[in-house]
Scaffold this active site. Sequence first.
Site, PDB file in Angstrom:
ATOM      1  CD  GLU A   1     -14.587 -30.182 -25.112  1.00  0.00           C
ATOM      2  OE1 GLU A   1     -13.402 -29.875 -25.038  1.00  0.00           O
ATOM      3  OE2 GLU A   1     -15.164 -30.362 -26.215  1.00  0.00           O
TER       4      GLU A   1
ATOM      5  CG  ASP B   1     -14.259 -27.506 -21.333  1.00  0.00           C
ATOM      6  OD1 ASP B   1     -14.635 -27.051 -22.431  1.00  0.00           O
ATOM      7  OD2 ASP B   1     -13.472 -28.456 -21.199  1.00  0.00           O
ATOM      8  CB  ILE B   2     -16.029 -32.483 -20.103  1.00  0.00           C
ATOM      9  CG1 ILE B   2     -17.562 -32.359 -19.978  1.00  0.00           C
ATOM     10  CG2 ILE B   2     -15.555 -33.861 -19.657  1.00  0.00           C
ATOM     11  CD1 ILE B   2     -18.328 -33.326 -20.856  1.00  0.00           C
TER      12      ILE B   2
END
Length: 495
Positions: free
Chosen positions: A416, A373-374
């Site tokens: 994301e 995950d960003i």
Amino acid sequence: MESSKIKLFSTMFLISLSYIVLGKLSISYITMPEGIAIVWLPNAVILSTFLLRAKSEWIWYIFTFLISEVIADLGSFTFVQSLQFGLINIFEGLVAALLIQKFNKNTINFKNIKYLTSFIIIALTIVPSISAIFGALVYVTQIESQTNFLEFWRVWFFGDALGLLLLVPLITLISQNKSFSFERIIKLENISMILFTIILAFIIFSSELKLSVLPSTPMIFLLIFLWLTYRLGIVFSMNLAMVVICIIVYFTIHHQGPFSIFNATLNTLYLQEFIATLVVLILFFGVLLKEIKEKNILLLKSNFKLKKLSKELENRVNEKTKSLEDANEQLKLLATTDFLTEIYNRRYFENSIKNEIEKAQRYGSNLSFIMLDIDFFKKINDTYGHKAGDMVLISLSKLIKNNIRKIDIFSRIGGEEFAIVLPNTDLEKTKELAIKLKDLVENHTLILDNQEIKITISMGLATLNEQNQNYNEIFKTADTNLYEAKHNGRNIIVS
């Protein structure tokens, strides 16, 4: 206008001259010494003219034929008798031409079985038999003779029919045959056969045979002309037949040859029948050959067109199939690909990981899974805008895709959030890859509108084992580890 009149009168003169010459020839040279006519040729000029010339000109030719008949008959018949014969002959040619044109829709084609059959039935059978009645009446009522009505009728009928048969097809074929070539004729084989035929006619019909029955010798000409028609065509065979017939008639008139064993009446009858058989055989055999050749050509053309159409159809089918395959591929791509990052979407990811789990369990191989995950992605969107957020997602996807194996399945499963399925990979190797990817992302800089954007990622790892035996369990483990990584400060890996 003057030119057309000159052309018409020139044609009339030539036709008149032909009629007179053929009339004199028939009276003087094609009649038995006993006065029995073998062939009456002038009527062929009448019928050929009516078949080949425009109907608007026919009235001029009628007067021409009447005058020509009187001139041809001078010295043999009275003026009144000549006029009567002329009218009977004109009636015969006019009625035959009208009926033939009606049944064949004004077409002239002696290379067609239907046309040839109608010619034989109308011009050689029906009409001559009617005109022979009037001709026989003139002979019986106005000319002193020991011959009875039926004999005169037979002489007139056979003479007219044979003259029409000999010349009308020949005149018509020659007038319509614009591309006749002598190339086939000048071959040694063909020249030899032509000379052989003419010499054989002299030999057979110049001899004085004294037999009690009709010999079969003349029948050899039927076989010869079948071969000549096959080799050289109907037009040339008809011309050569005329030469041979002239030889046969000359010697037969002088009581020589195979037919001389009979009396004058039977001599004429057998000669007429032989000539009729020969010419009809040439015509029908030639026409049949031509129609067979034309049908073969049409069949070849049809086969060629069919093959061409088949090929075109095959090409179209292939094109449509290719288009359909491309469309299906495109649909498959759209159904399995994330439209923004152009990597796999969540649907493809879920199907793939389930298949890979089954495969790994079947073959006892390793399987690992990374969820990433960003970090602080919402802040990027708020600071730089959603366009920058999209560019970050695209840039990250390319970076990771370029640093994993082709067999690895990389997907975007959320906004994301991403996932990587790693077949044949244990947990240690998965950690090594995760560290490599984390460092690459951390050291990567995205430049957008002269602004530098840097990101980090958090990752949760899971592997297929006793605790994680299906998709739900391995996914839950990886998701839990990712949550822990995010909760413990981000930019870290939890396994």
